[in-house]
Scaffold this motif. Sequence first.
Motif, PDB file in Angstrom:
ATOM      1  N   ARG A   1      48.284  61.364  15.731  1.00 56.02           N
ATOM      2  CA  ARG A   1      47.439  60.957  16.851  1.00 56.02           C
ATOM      3  C   ARG A   1      47.647  59.495  17.229  1.00 56.02           C
ATOM      4  O   ARG A   1      46.896  58.949  18.036  1.00 56.02           O
ATOM      5  N   ARG A   2      48.656  58.887  16.663  1.00 53.80           N
ATOM      6  CA  ARG A   2      48.954  57.486  16.981  1.00 53.80           C
ATOM      7  C   ARG A   2      50.199  57.408  17.874  1.00 53.80           C
ATOM      8  O   ARG A   2      51.194  58.076  17.590  1.00 53.80           O
ATOM      9  N   PRO A   3      50.165  56.599  18.931  1.00 51.99           N
ATOM     10  CA  PRO A   3      51.317  56.479  19.838  1.00 51.99           C
ATOM     11  C   PRO A   3      52.412  55.593  19.272  1.00 51.99           C
ATOM     12  O   PRO A   3      52.860  54.635  19.892  1.00 51.99           O
ATOM     13  N   VAL A   4      52.830  55.894  18.034  1.00 54.65           N
ATOM     14  CA  VAL A   4      53.884  55.128  17.369  1.00 54.65           C
ATOM     15  C   VAL A   4      54.907  56.095  16.785  1.00 54.65           C
ATOM     16  O   VAL A   4      54.604  57.251  16.510  1.00 54.65           O
ATOM     17  N   ASN A   5      56.128  55.617  16.622  1.00 53.63           N
ATOM     18  CA  ASN A   5      57.162  56.362  15.915  1.00 53.63           C
ATOM     19  C   ASN A   5      57.779  55.452  14.873  1.00 53.63           C
ATOM     20  O   ASN A   5      57.767  54.216  15.023  1.00 53.63           O
ATOM     21  N   THR A   6      58.340  56.056  13.843  1.00 54.06           N
ATOM     22  CA  THR A   6      58.902  55.283  12.736  1.00 54.06           C
ATOM     23  C   THR A   6      60.360  55.668  12.505  1.00 54.06           C
ATOM     24  O   THR A   6      60.698  56.853  12.522  1.00 54.06           O
ATOM     25  N   VAL A   7      61.209  54.665  12.309  1.00 53.31           N
ATOM     26  CA  VAL A   7      62.601  54.879  11.909  1.00 53.31           C
ATOM     27  C   VAL A   7      62.734  54.377  10.476  1.00 53.31           C
ATOM     28  O   VAL A   7      62.461  53.214  10.184  1.00 53.31           O
ATOM     29  N   PHE A   8      63.138  55.278   9.588  1.00 50.92           N
ATOM     30  CA  PHE A   8      63.192  54.947   8.164  1.00 50.92           C
ATOM     31  C   PHE A   8      64.597  54.528   7.746  1.00 50.92           C
ATOM     32  O   PHE A   8      65.565  54.666   8.485  1.00 50.92           O
TER      33      PHE A   8
ATOM     34  N   LEU B   1      57.346  50.961  18.131  1.00 51.66           N
ATOM     35  CA  LEU B   1      58.351  51.545  17.255  1.00 51.66           C
ATOM     36  C   LEU B   1      58.360  50.755  15.953  1.00 51.66           C
ATOM     37  O   LEU B   1      58.518  49.533  15.956  1.00 51.66           O
ATOM     38  N   LEU B   2      58.175  51.458  14.848  1.00 47.25           N
ATOM     39  CA  LEU B   2      58.165  50.850  13.520  1.00 47.25           C
ATOM     40  C   LEU B   2      59.505  51.117  12.849  1.00 47.25           C
ATOM     41  O   LEU B   2      59.976  52.263  12.838  1.00 47.25           O
ATOM     42  N   LEU B   3      60.113  50.106  12.279  1.00 42.74           N
ATOM     43  CA  LEU B   3      61.440  50.238  11.677  1.00 42.74           C
ATOM     44  C   LEU B   3      61.404  49.707  10.253  1.00 42.74           C
ATOM     45  O   LEU B   3      61.197  48.511  10.027  1.00 42.74           O
ATOM     46  N   ASP B   4      61.591  50.614   9.291  1.00 46.81           N
ATOM     47  CA  ASP B   4      61.495  50.258   7.879  1.00 46.81           C
ATOM     48  C   ASP B   4      62.888  50.098   7.283  1.00 46.81           C
ATOM     49  O   ASP B   4      63.507  51.056   6.830  1.00 46.81           O
ATOM     50  N   GLU B   5      63.394  48.865   7.279  1.00 45.51           N
ATOM     51  CA  GLU B   5      64.720  48.518   6.756  1.00 45.51           C
ATOM     52  C   GLU B   5      65.782  49.525   7.207  1.00 45.51           C
ATOM     53  O   GLU B   5      66.518  50.074   6.372  1.00 45.51           O
ATOM     54  N   PRO B   6      65.919  49.768   8.513  1.00 45.91           N
ATOM     55  CA  PRO B   6      66.812  50.831   8.987  1.00 45.91           C
ATOM     56  C   PRO B   6      68.296  50.514   8.865  1.00 45.91           C
ATOM     57  O   PRO B   6      69.122  51.412   8.994  1.00 45.91           O
ATOM     58  N   LEU B   7      68.651  49.247   8.607  1.00 45.13           N
ATOM     59  CA  LEU B   7      70.067  48.878   8.567  1.00 45.13           C
ATOM     60  C   LEU B   7      70.597  48.673   7.154  1.00 45.13           C
ATOM     61  O   LEU B   7      71.783  48.388   6.972  1.00 45.13           O
ATOM     62  N   SER B   8      69.745  48.822   6.156  1.00 42.09           N
ATOM     63  CA  SER B   8      70.136  48.444   4.795  1.00 42.09           C
ATOM     64  C   SER B   8      71.241  49.320   4.214  1.00 42.09           C
ATOM     65  O   SER B   8      71.948  48.901   3.304  1.00 42.09           O
ATOM     66  N   ALA B   9      71.411  50.545   4.733  1.00 43.99           N
ATOM     67  CA  ALA B   9      72.431  51.443   4.188  1.00 43.99           C
ATOM     68  C   ALA B   9      73.805  51.231   4.827  1.00 43.99           C
ATOM     69  O   ALA B   9      74.784  51.850   4.411  1.00 43.99           O
ATOM     70  N   LEU B  10      73.888  50.341   5.812  1.00 40.71           N
ATOM     71  CA  LEU B  10      75.147  50.124   6.528  1.00 40.71           C
ATOM     72  C   LEU B  10      75.947  49.002   5.870  1.00 40.71           C
ATOM     73  O   LEU B  10      75.394  48.103   5.251  1.00 40.71           O
TER      74      LEU B  10
ATOM     75  N   PHE C   1      59.493  45.420  12.786  1.00 40.58           N
ATOM     76  CA  PHE C   1      60.677  45.618  11.962  1.00 40.58           C
ATOM     77  C   PHE C   1      60.419  45.057  10.570  1.00 40.58           C
ATOM     78  O   PHE C   1      59.912  43.942  10.420  1.00 40.58           O
ATOM     79  N   VAL C   2      60.755  45.827   9.550  1.00 34.85           N
ATOM     80  CA  VAL C   2      60.586  45.386   8.160  1.00 34.85           C
ATOM     81  C   VAL C   2      61.957  45.165   7.532  1.00 34.85           C
ATOM     82  O   VAL C   2      62.843  46.018   7.642  1.00 34.85           O
ATOM     83  N   THR C   3      62.145  44.018   6.896  1.00 32.09           N
ATOM     84  CA  THR C   3      63.422  43.739   6.233  1.00 32.09           C
ATOM     85  C   THR C   3      63.223  42.703   5.130  1.00 32.09           C
ATOM     86  O   THR C   3      62.243  41.951   5.128  1.00 32.09           O
ATOM     87  N   HIS C   4      64.167  42.686   4.181  1.00 28.82           N
ATOM     88  CA  HIS C   4      64.218  41.610   3.192  1.00 28.82           C
ATOM     89  C   HIS C   4      65.365  40.659   3.530  1.00 28.82           C
ATOM     90  O   HIS C   4      65.597  39.682   2.824  1.00 28.82           O
ATOM     91  N   ASP C   5      66.089  40.957   4.627  1.00 30.91           N
ATOM     92  CA  ASP C   5      67.293  40.208   5.006  1.00 30.91           C
ATOM     93  C   ASP C   5      66.921  39.100   5.993  1.00 30.91           C
ATOM     94  O   ASP C   5      66.546  39.362   7.131  1.00 30.91           O
TER      95      ASP C   5
END
Length: 355
Positions: A81-88, A162-171, A196-200
Motif C-alpha cells: 500500500r506504499r507508492p514505493v518500489n525497491t531494487v535489491f 525508488l529505494l535502492l539497496d546497494e544495487p551495484l555491489s555485485a558488479l 540509495f543505500v551504499t557503503h561505497d
Amino acid sequence: MGETFAVEARDAVKVYGTGVNAITALDHVSVTVSRGEFFTLLGPSGCGKTTLLRCIAGFETPTSGAILLSGQDITEEPPYRRPVNTVFQSYALFPHLTVARNIGFGLEMMGKPKAEIAETVARMLALVRLEEFAARLPQQLSGGQQQRVALARALAPKPQVLLLDEPLSALDLKLRKEMQGELKRLQLETGITFVFVTHDQEEALTMSDRIGVMRAGKLQQVGTPRDIYDRPANRYVADFIGETNFLTGVVEGGAVRLGSGDLVRAALGGQTGTVTLAVRPEQIRVVATNAPGAIPARITGKVYFGTDTHYHFALVDGTEVVARLQSRAQGEDDLPKGVEVGLQFEDSSVQVLGP
C-alpha cells in the motif's frame, strides 16, 4: 506552508530483541528527503542504513517514531500500500520470463490494460537502452544488463520513491562506474525521488544530491557531497569520506602547535586545549625545506595510481602524512624515498574536529 517532503523519518527507533540482548539498529533518526532528490544513506555494514530503508519500504516497522511519504504517516501501512518500489542487491528477476515480461510484471499484477503495459514497457526499454533485448531471458544478459532490467521493472509503475539497496555491489569495478552514471541519468530523466543505500563513498559522492552518513544507528551528518567532504562534522565522517590526514596538537594563540613542534593556523572557533586537525592529501604541497611556513618532513614511501601518486611522509615526531600529487610524465624527475622536503597547505584547507 512548509515543504512537503517525499520521505521523512521522525525520531525513528528500531530495536531488535529485548533486555540484555536488545540491539538498537536505529537510534532516534530524523531525516527528510525532498521530491526529485537523489539521497544516499552511507555507512559501513551494521550502521542502520538498510534498516532505515526497510522501514521506508514497509518491510520493517519502527519500534517508535514515524515514517511519512508526501506528508502522510505510513508507519503502519503494509508494503503493497506504499507508492514505493525497491531494487535489491540481488536483481530477483524471473528467470522464465523475458526482459519485456519482467518489466511489465508489476503492471500486470496491477491489472493495467495490455496496451498501456506494452507502451510503458517500450518506454522503459528505451530509458534503460535495452530495446534490442526485449525477447531475451535474464540468463542471456550480463550483470549490468540484468541490473538495468531490475531498474526498469521498478520504475515502470511510476513509484513516488525508488529505494535502492546497494544495487551495484555485485558488479565489477568498470561496470559499477558505468552504472553510477546510468543511475543518475535515470533519476534525472524520470524525476523520481531516489533513496540509495551504499557503503561505497565514491558512489555516494558522484551520484548524490545529498548524503546522510550513518554510524551505529545514528545520523552523523547530512549534507551535499561537497559539504560532507570539505566540512565533515566529526572525525568519523572525515575518516569515512575520502582519505584524510589527522594531526593532533594543542591550541596556542590563533594556531595549533603540533607534536612535531610546528605551528598550523586554522579557524579554531573558540576551541582550546588539544584538538585534531584534518587535511586532505590533495591539499598538501611539497616545497623546499626553507620555504616560508614549510613543515619539515621526510619521504618514507610512494604509491603510483596512474593519474596521481600518493607520497607518504614522516614529520620530525614520526607523525605520518600522505600527499596526493599529480603523476609526472615518464622520464621526469621524481621524489625519491628518504629525501627531506617541506609540506605546505592553505589555512582554509584545515578542518578542526575537536579532541
